[in-house]
Motif scaffolding. Sequence first.
Motif, PDB file in Angstrom:
ATOM      1  N   VAL A   1      -1.988  12.006 -11.792  1.00  0.00           N
ATOM      2  CA  VAL A   1      -2.298  10.690 -11.234  1.00  0.00           C
ATOM      3  C   VAL A   1      -2.060  10.666  -9.734  1.00  0.00           C
ATOM      4  O   VAL A   1      -2.693   9.932  -9.005  1.00  0.00           O
ATOM      5  N   GLU A   2      -1.120  11.498  -9.273  1.00  0.00           N
ATOM      6  CA  GLU A   2      -0.745  11.462  -7.853  1.00  0.00           C
ATOM      7  C   GLU A   2      -1.878  12.025  -6.988  1.00  0.00           C
ATOM      8  O   GLU A   2      -1.873  13.189  -6.639  1.00  0.00           O
ATOM      9  N   LYS A   3      -2.832  11.167  -6.696  1.00  0.00           N
ATOM     10  CA  LYS A   3      -3.915  11.520  -5.795  1.00  0.00           C
ATOM     11  C   LYS A   3      -4.384  10.226  -5.083  1.00  0.00           C
ATOM     12  O   LYS A   3      -4.073   9.110  -5.512  1.00  0.00           O
ATOM     13  N   LYS A   4      -5.066  10.395  -4.054  1.00  0.00           N
ATOM     14  CA  LYS A   4      -5.496   9.228  -3.285  1.00  0.00           C
ATOM     15  C   LYS A   4      -6.390   8.335  -4.128  1.00  0.00           C
ATOM     16  O   LYS A   4      -7.302   8.801  -4.799  1.00  0.00           O
ATOM     17  N   SER A   5      -6.019   7.030  -4.111  1.00  0.00           N
ATOM     18  CA  SER A   5      -6.741   6.078  -4.951  1.00  0.00           C
ATOM     19  C   SER A   5      -7.435   5.058  -4.055  1.00  0.00           C
ATOM     20  O   SER A   5      -6.860   4.552  -3.076  1.00  0.00           O
ATOM     21  N   ALA A   6      -8.655   4.713  -4.431  1.00  0.00           N
ATOM     22  CA  ALA A   6      -9.398   3.705  -3.680  1.00  0.00           C
ATOM     23  C   ALA A   6      -9.023   2.302  -4.096  1.00  0.00           C
ATOM     24  O   ALA A   6      -9.172   1.343  -3.333  1.00  0.00           O
ATOM     25  N   ALA A   7      -8.481   2.148  -5.310  1.00  0.00           N
ATOM     26  CA  ALA A   7      -8.135   0.833  -5.822  1.00  0.00           C
ATOM     27  C   ALA A   7      -6.713   0.447  -5.476  1.00  0.00           C
ATOM     28  O   ALA A   7      -6.414  -0.741  -5.283  1.00  0.00           O
ATOM     29  N   PHE A   8      -5.774   1.403  -5.453  1.00  0.00           N
ATOM     30  CA  PHE A   8      -4.372   1.107  -5.242  1.00  0.00           C
ATOM     31  C   PHE A   8      -3.971   1.558  -3.859  1.00  0.00           C
ATOM     32  O   PHE A   8      -4.216   2.723  -3.483  1.00  0.00           O
ATOM     33  N   ALA A   9      -3.358   0.594  -3.120  1.00  0.00           N
ATOM     34  CA  ALA A   9      -2.753   0.984  -1.848  1.00  0.00           C
ATOM     35  C   ALA A   9      -1.377   1.564  -2.080  1.00  0.00           C
ATOM     36  O   ALA A   9      -0.918   2.409  -1.311  1.00  0.00           O
TER      37      ALA A   9
ATOM     38  N   GLY B   1      18.874  -5.111 -20.134  1.00  0.00           N
ATOM     39  CA  GLY B   1      18.625  -5.446 -18.736  1.00  0.00           C
ATOM     40  C   GLY B   1      17.177  -5.806 -18.477  1.00  0.00           C
ATOM     41  O   GLY B   1      16.356  -5.963 -19.394  1.00  0.00           O
ATOM     42  N   ARG B   2      16.855  -5.967 -17.166  1.00  0.00           N
ATOM     43  CA  ARG B   2      15.529  -6.389 -16.766  1.00  0.00           C
ATOM     44  C   ARG B   2      14.978  -5.345 -15.797  1.00  0.00           C
ATOM     45  O   ARG B   2      15.695  -4.843 -14.935  1.00  0.00           O
ATOM     46  N   VAL B   3      13.646  -5.050 -15.923  1.00  0.00           N
ATOM     47  CA  VAL B   3      13.028  -4.047 -15.088  1.00  0.00           C
ATOM     48  C   VAL B   3      11.795  -4.655 -14.428  1.00  0.00           C
ATOM     49  O   VAL B   3      11.161  -5.559 -14.996  1.00  0.00           O
ATOM     50  N   ARG B   4      11.457  -4.178 -13.220  1.00  0.00           N
ATOM     51  CA  ARG B   4      10.361  -4.734 -12.434  1.00  0.00           C
ATOM     52  C   ARG B   4       9.422  -3.606 -12.052  1.00  0.00           C
ATOM     53  O   ARG B   4       9.822  -2.618 -11.446  1.00  0.00           O
ATOM     54  N   PHE B   5       8.086  -3.765 -12.426  1.00  0.00           N
ATOM     55  CA  PHE B   5       7.048  -2.822 -12.050  1.00  0.00           C
ATOM     56  C   PHE B   5       6.160  -3.511 -10.995  1.00  0.00           C
ATOM     57  O   PHE B   5       5.775  -4.679 -11.178  1.00  0.00           O
ATOM     58  N   MET B   6       5.806  -2.778  -9.890  1.00  0.00           N
ATOM     59  CA  MET B   6       5.006  -3.392  -8.825  1.00  0.00           C
ATOM     60  C   MET B   6       3.995  -2.370  -8.319  1.00  0.00           C
ATOM     61  O   MET B   6       4.332  -1.206  -8.090  1.00  0.00           O
ATOM     62  N   VAL B   7       2.717  -2.847  -8.160  1.00  0.00           N
ATOM     63  CA  VAL B   7       1.678  -2.056  -7.521  1.00  0.00           C
ATOM     64  C   VAL B   7       1.056  -2.932  -6.423  1.00  0.00           C
ATOM     65  O   VAL B   7       1.124  -4.159  -6.466  1.00  0.00           O
ATOM     66  N   GLU B   8       0.423  -2.276  -5.458  1.00  0.00           N
ATOM     67  CA  GLU B   8      -0.245  -2.986  -4.361  1.00  0.00           C
ATOM     68  C   GLU B   8      -1.685  -2.554  -4.355  1.00  0.00           C
ATOM     69  O   GLU B   8      -1.967  -1.348  -4.322  1.00  0.00           O
ATOM     70  N   LEU B   9      -2.596  -3.584  -4.403  1.00  0.00           N
ATOM     71  CA  LEU B   9      -4.010  -3.299  -4.515  1.00  0.00           C
ATOM     72  C   LEU B   9      -4.623  -3.187  -3.133  1.00  0.00           C
ATOM     73  O   LEU B   9      -4.213  -3.869  -2.173  1.00  0.00           O
ATOM     74  N   ALA B  10      -5.633  -2.324  -3.087  1.00  0.00           N
ATOM     75  CA  ALA B  10      -6.398  -2.254  -1.841  1.00  0.00           C
ATOM     76  C   ALA B  10      -7.353  -3.439  -1.723  1.00  0.00           C
ATOM     77  O   ALA B  10      -7.671  -3.904  -0.622  1.00  0.00           O
TER      78      ALA B  10
END
Length: 1179
Positions: free
Chosen positions: A274-282, A295-304
Amino acid sequence: MPEPTKKEENEVPAPAPPPEEPSKEKDAGTTPAKEPSKEKEAGTTPAKDEEEVSPPSALPPEWSLGESPVGEEQDKQNANSQLSILFVEKPQGGTVKVGENITFIAKVKAEDLLRKPTVKWFKGKWMDLASKAGKHLQLKETFERHSRVYTFEMQIIKAKENYAGNYRCEVTYKDKFDSCSFDLEVHESTGTTPNIDIRSAFKRSGEGQDDAGELDFSGLLKRREVKQQEEEPEVDVWELLKNAKPSEYEKIAFQYGITDLRGMLKRLKRMRRVEKKSAAFAKILDPAYQVDKGGRVRFMVELADPKLEVKWYKNGQEIRPSTKYIFEHKGCQRILFINNCQMTDDSEYYVTAGDEKCSTELFVREPPIMVTKQLEDTTAYCGERVELECEVSEDDANVKWFKNGEEIIPGPKSRYRIRVEGKKHFLIIEGATKADSAEYSVMTTGGQSSAKLTVDLKPLKILTPLTDQTVNLGKEICLKCEISENITGKWTKNGLPVQESDRLKVVHKGRIHKLVIANALIEDEGDYVFAPDAYNVTLPAKVRVIDPPKIILDGLDADNTVTVIAGNKLRLEIPISGEPPPKAIWSRADKAIMEGSGRIRAESYPDSSTLVIDVAERDDSGVYHINLKNEAGEAHASIKIKVVDLPDPPVAPTVTEVGDDWCIMKWEPPAYDGGSPILGYFIERKKKQSSRWMRLNFDLCKETTFEPKKMIEGVAYEVRIFAVNAIGISKPSMPSRPFVPLAVTSPPTLLAVDSVTDTTVTMKWRPPDQIGAAGLDGYVLEYCFEGSDNWLPANKDLIDKTKFTITDLPTDSKIFVRVKAINAAGASEPKYYSQPILVKEIIEPPKIRIPRHLKQTYIRRVGEAVNLVIPFQGKPRPELTWKKDGVEIDKNQINIRNSETDTIIFIRKAERSHSGKYDLQVKVDKFVETASIDIQIVDRPGPPQSVKIEDVWGENVALTWTPPKDDGNAAITGYTIQKADKKSMEWFTVIEHYHRTNATITELVIGNEYYFRVFSENMCGLSEDATMTKESAVIAKDGKIYKNPVYEDFDFSEAPMFTQPLVNTYAIAGYNATLNCSVRGNPKPKITWMKNKVVIVDDPRYRMFSNQGVCTLEIRKPSPYDGGTYCCKAVNDLGTVEIECKLEVKGGLSFCRLLLQGVPPNIIDSYLRDAHSSNPEEY
């Protein structure tokens, strides 16, 4: 090499370290695992901390200290369930102590393999041990050519505790594969291992030391004091694995306690893709996140592109918003919160934006388990049930119990049981003993507690003591006592521990203790003591065993008889028994035998009584009595003593019958057999004049008769006897009277009738073939009339001659005749004439038996004697008439002597006038037989009549001469020519044995003058005189013309003609015979032999020769069948001529023997004919 560890059931798992204080910001959210400093602030613990507090089962499966994963167990079961394809011997699990060596062996059959198979050794499932070979691990392989088996060995040297575990051996050859798993157990007592940091235990050991580089797992098993581990800096395992080389994965897994390395590597592989340059994800998700349970966990992605639609997935299923899953949108950020994380949330998560996606892994860690209720010190009595109780913070938590630092592992054979009721945990000890007094501790992943257990003894009371016992031998002994407590104890006898056996049993049932001895023995007597365990109390008892006296006669015969040889010492030891020892008394005929130093005495011992007889005598035979007595009873026995000796010698034997080399002897048994039956006899003999006796039999003679053989006839002998019994051989008997072996002769032979008249019969016979040493005294001739059995002697006195005439017989009667030979041993077996003889004179036609050498011309030289014997037959005595050339013989010149069987012509000095044909006529009554004999008296021939010189030329002279007038009554066989020089007149022979009457003398010396003379020659030799040429022949020196004389061609052709005929011949069966004749002819005739008009061709019994005109037919070892008419036939171009003769074959050695003895052939022929008619089977 990596150090193996023990299997799950034998291990002492390391307890988890004390729990860390939870972060104050636990509920505030989580951060990715790659930012350890922020995680602390947020209240979450990194994933590796979760692994630190996990039980030993979280170790890699190859070095697992706990249960294997389900997949590993399934693989192991499948591997073990398969049939072995290549292995002929699989490595077997084993046990070894720390510091010792152990070897595992695998064997592979190489019959169907073209090359060596490949073998690998593994620790666990995947660690190849080939690269770990060193001072603690050695791999070897050998090949046995005879059995064609490869042997592979793995040797572990100086084993350590952490070498224990599961191993695997794999063998591959082309498309074939086989594997086998086996276990290694390493035994050593271990102590308490509280608060051990698992990661520190997996670190490399001994840096800078001899064993540097080896993996050291001993930290999990060694006894250590409980102490707080120093905190180590947090390490991100994911970052290490992402940035490490594949060859370093194993090292990282061992160092940081990774349990599922393969799973992590799979996840890491997916993240790397998966670790490759993505056009959708910044900005994409971090590779992994960790959170504590709850406990509590937080997942975060940043979109292009914020307009893209985002979807979250867990294990491929889309996540919907709920109280557990909360979605947030902040500009280009898309956030997912997961509340109250549980173990089910530990999985893979990914988010999609358009056609692209990114993923991460979430790891959920359980919180440490705390001990909420501590253990309490407890006191109990032995045998009671003890329960130790504690309470933890979670239900069904994993709790470890320890005794003095050693883990307690419950099992079917363990005295310890563990019960769990929610958060409460109980350690139950059934039937506590003093050995159970110890410090017990309980340990969880987040804490521990300990307490002391003290087990004391209860006061002991003796309810039933042991009692003294007296029992009979062979009865049962039962010692019984009862105490107040159900405890074990020990039995001793005379201070020594009692050992159980099939006869001795120790019984413990509740508070009752028994010692049972079946079939009491004397050695069971003694002081017995029972001592309860853990108490300073003893219960004593005395046991006494008594036994009535017994006499043991097992070593004697069924009738209790003891045999002793006279003169020997008898020491009869009789085993006795009894308690107390009995007193023994020996007696014979109501007379006691005392103990002392007499010749017959008794000796007493504790376990036997002995009767001693120093020098046994015959009178010591009899019945002896032994009596035993003690306070328990009496015993009596009788023993028969038999004194045996050598037997007396037998009386002198008697010879009852004597033969030629044998005799028959008899004797009586000896008067005294020595007390033992006579087994047999030995016989010896000697010549009367000798002193040397010779044993005749080496096997005993059971009878009282014997027949000695192979004695010399005519020699006097004596015999004697030895008697033998079981003791030995007696003295010899007196010798018998001397006797001489003599034998009668064999019967006379060849009994035949010589002549018969009207009142007499003359018989003749030959002496016996075997006469023997007794000689031959004479003969007795007996006869009996036909129809009667009364044999009458023909001679009153013995006769020496082998011919006798029985007189005064009635005419026309028939008699049987037999003859016996008489000597000192008696009369021989009679020889019978086979048929009755008619007493009547019988006319026998005459028959002349011409000897073979007289059937051809009888030739003698002048002056030699002529003595011719011509046998004939005929009865009554025939009349003989001799004629010469048809004229009566002048008896003044020729002597004629006649007998009953032959006639003789005798001429003292033969003259040529005696030559001629002699005719013999034999006449009996009207029967006449004639025969002719040709007698030729020869002499030297006269010289040739005249010798002439026909011609002289060159060195040659031609001579001619005329045959002599007197040829000496024999054919001229040749001429001898001699020459002489006129000067010296010395005669030299030029030609010898020359057959013609003309000759040419060559090689004469030129200039010499020669005379010539010629001698005649016949079978008697050269003529006395020679005829000389009247004129001389001069060999001229001057050459002159030689004129060859003209000769007419001489015709040498001649029809075949026999010059010497075949003559009738007698042959002896079994001896070679020859037929001879001579023939001449030109061209040389072809010779053919015939028998009875049948041509003889390729018959190995015949050989044919032809040399210088002499033809010979040799008949090899003829038989009567070979008799007949033989013919010799000569053929050439000018004619054919034949000549015949008769061959008669006389059979057997008798004819030959009689002929050599000078018996006339006619008498032999008559005798053989009579013998054949009387006994045809013998002839």
